[in-house]
Write a protein that holds these residues in place. Structure first.
Motif, PDB file in Angstrom:
ATOM      1  N   GLU A  92      21.988 -47.661 -69.943  1.00  0.00           N
ATOM      2  CA  GLU A  92      22.600 -47.231 -68.583  1.00  0.00           C
ATOM      3  C   GLU A  92      23.889 -47.841 -68.838  1.00  0.00           C
ATOM      4  O   GLU A  92      24.727 -47.386 -67.999  1.00  0.00           O
ATOM      5  CB  GLU A  92      21.615 -47.588 -67.540  1.00  0.00           C
ATOM      6  N   LYS A 124      26.556 -45.869 -70.678  1.00  0.00           N
ATOM      7  CA  LYS A 124      26.706 -44.772 -69.934  1.00  0.00           C
ATOM      8  C   LYS A 124      27.840 -44.875 -68.849  1.00  0.00           C
ATOM      9  O   LYS A 124      28.848 -44.405 -68.635  1.00  0.00           O
ATOM     10  CB  LYS A 124      25.744 -43.910 -69.561  1.00  0.00           C
ATOM     11  N   VAL A 125      27.546 -45.982 -68.275  1.00  0.00           N
ATOM     12  CA  VAL A 125      28.764 -46.185 -67.005  1.00  0.00           C
ATOM     13  C   VAL A 125      29.917 -46.606 -67.496  1.00  0.00           C
ATOM     14  O   VAL A 125      31.010 -46.137 -67.251  1.00  0.00           O
ATOM     15  CB  VAL A 125      28.226 -47.645 -66.246  1.00  0.00           C
ATOM     16  N   LYS A 154      31.266 -45.519 -70.707  1.00  0.00           N
ATOM     17  CA  LYS A 154      31.811 -44.350 -70.987  1.00  0.00           C
ATOM     18  C   LYS A 154      32.307 -43.285 -69.853  1.00  0.00           C
ATOM     19  O   LYS A 154      33.483 -42.951 -70.155  1.00  0.00           O
ATOM     20  CB  LYS A 154      30.588 -43.473 -71.994  1.00  0.00           C
ATOM     21  N   ARG A 155      31.572 -43.247 -68.871  1.00  0.00           N
ATOM     22  CA  ARG A 155      32.017 -42.339 -67.904  1.00  0.00           C
ATOM     23  C   ARG A 155      33.321 -43.098 -67.295  1.00  0.00           C
ATOM     24  O   ARG A 155      34.284 -42.408 -66.663  1.00  0.00           O
ATOM     25  CB  ARG A 155      30.799 -42.283 -66.706  1.00  0.00           C
ATOM     26  N   ALA A 156      33.539 -44.529 -67.042  1.00  0.00           N
ATOM     27  CA  ALA A 156      34.600 -44.932 -66.828  1.00  0.00           C
ATOM     28  C   ALA A 156      35.884 -44.892 -67.677  1.00  0.00           C
ATOM     29  O   ALA A 156      36.865 -45.573 -67.544  1.00  0.00           O
ATOM     30  CB  ALA A 156      34.355 -46.462 -66.239  1.00  0.00           C
ATOM     31  N   GLY A 157      35.486 -44.388 -68.956  1.00  0.00           N
ATOM     32  CA  GLY A 157      36.695 -44.476 -70.146  1.00  0.00           C
ATOM     33  C   GLY A 157      37.004 -45.725 -70.488  1.00  0.00           C
ATOM     34  O   GLY A 157      37.967 -46.016 -71.152  1.00  0.00           O
TER      35      GLY A 157
END
Length: 217
Positions: free
Chosen positions: A196, A199-200, A202-205
């Motif tokens: 988790e 994923k956070v 990665k979403r934030a780049g």
């Protein structure tokens, strides 16, 4: 205690000088009696007696000199290390934050021993901290009254009984397989939380560096 030790070392230094002087004198005496024996100034029997006496004293003095030198050298090294440690403390007398550099300068190594009882999170675990210059340092234990000792022993007895009970429960869970179920469940939850977090990020780049991966682990 420190002043008394210093006085004793000064006495040993004086004794060392005297012993070395006597050792040189014995060498001269042995040469002289040998010459006297060759020139028939003293009989062979007298030479043998004196030579044996001087040789015995030589052996005793040589051992004493070696012991004195080792004692003085050890004292000087310990004194030098103590001075360096005090200098280090003075340098960091006032600080707001404990940094890695400070820890590296103060601590030589840390030894973490096995727990007294494996599988028990509440069992004692000895940790030794070796400081640079002075080695392993243990705080002096305060003197306890008889009443305080009895109270402490009673508390330790109760703690031991509780640890024994917890350990027996752990062994029962391990034998029944429930302990492994708990550990597997905990690992699964930990892995889920890790994924988790990834994923956070990665979403934030945010790129995952090796250092960040270690933190996630």
């Amino acid at each position: 205690m420190e002043e008394k030790e210093k006085i004793e070392i000064e006495k040993k230094r004086t004794r060392l000088i005297d012993s070395k002087g006597r050792l040189q004198e014995l060498e001269r005496l042995m040469c002289r009696i040998y010459e006297d024996m060759i020139l028939n100034k003293i009989p062979n029997s007298r030479y043998e007696i004196l030579n044996n006496q001087y040789e015995t004293e030589q052996i005793t003095l040589s051992k004493e000199i070696k012991d004195l030198e080792q004692t003085i050298s050890r004292y000087e090294k310990e004194t030098d290390r103590a001075k360096k440690f005090i200098s280090l403390i003075s340098r960091y007398e006032n600080f707001d934050e404990l940094t890695t550099t400070m820890i590296n300068e103060f601590v030589e190594k840390i030894i973490v021993h096995e727990r007294d009882r494996k599988g028990s999170q509440t069992s004692k675990q000895k940790i030794e901290i070796y400081f640079n210059f002075i080695g392993n340092y243990e705080l002096p234990q305060a003197e306890l009254s008889e009443e305080e000792k009895q109270k402490l022993e009673e508390e330790e007895r109760k703690i031991k009984e509780r640890k024994d009970k917890l350990h027996q429960n752990y062994l029962k869970r391990k034998a029944s397989g429930k302990q492994k179920e708990y550990e597997d469940k905990y690992k699964a939850i930990r892995e889920q939380k890790k994924q988790e977090k990834i994923k956070v990020l990665k979403r934030a780049g945010i790129p995952l560096s090796d250092f960040q991966r270690k933190i996630l682990d």
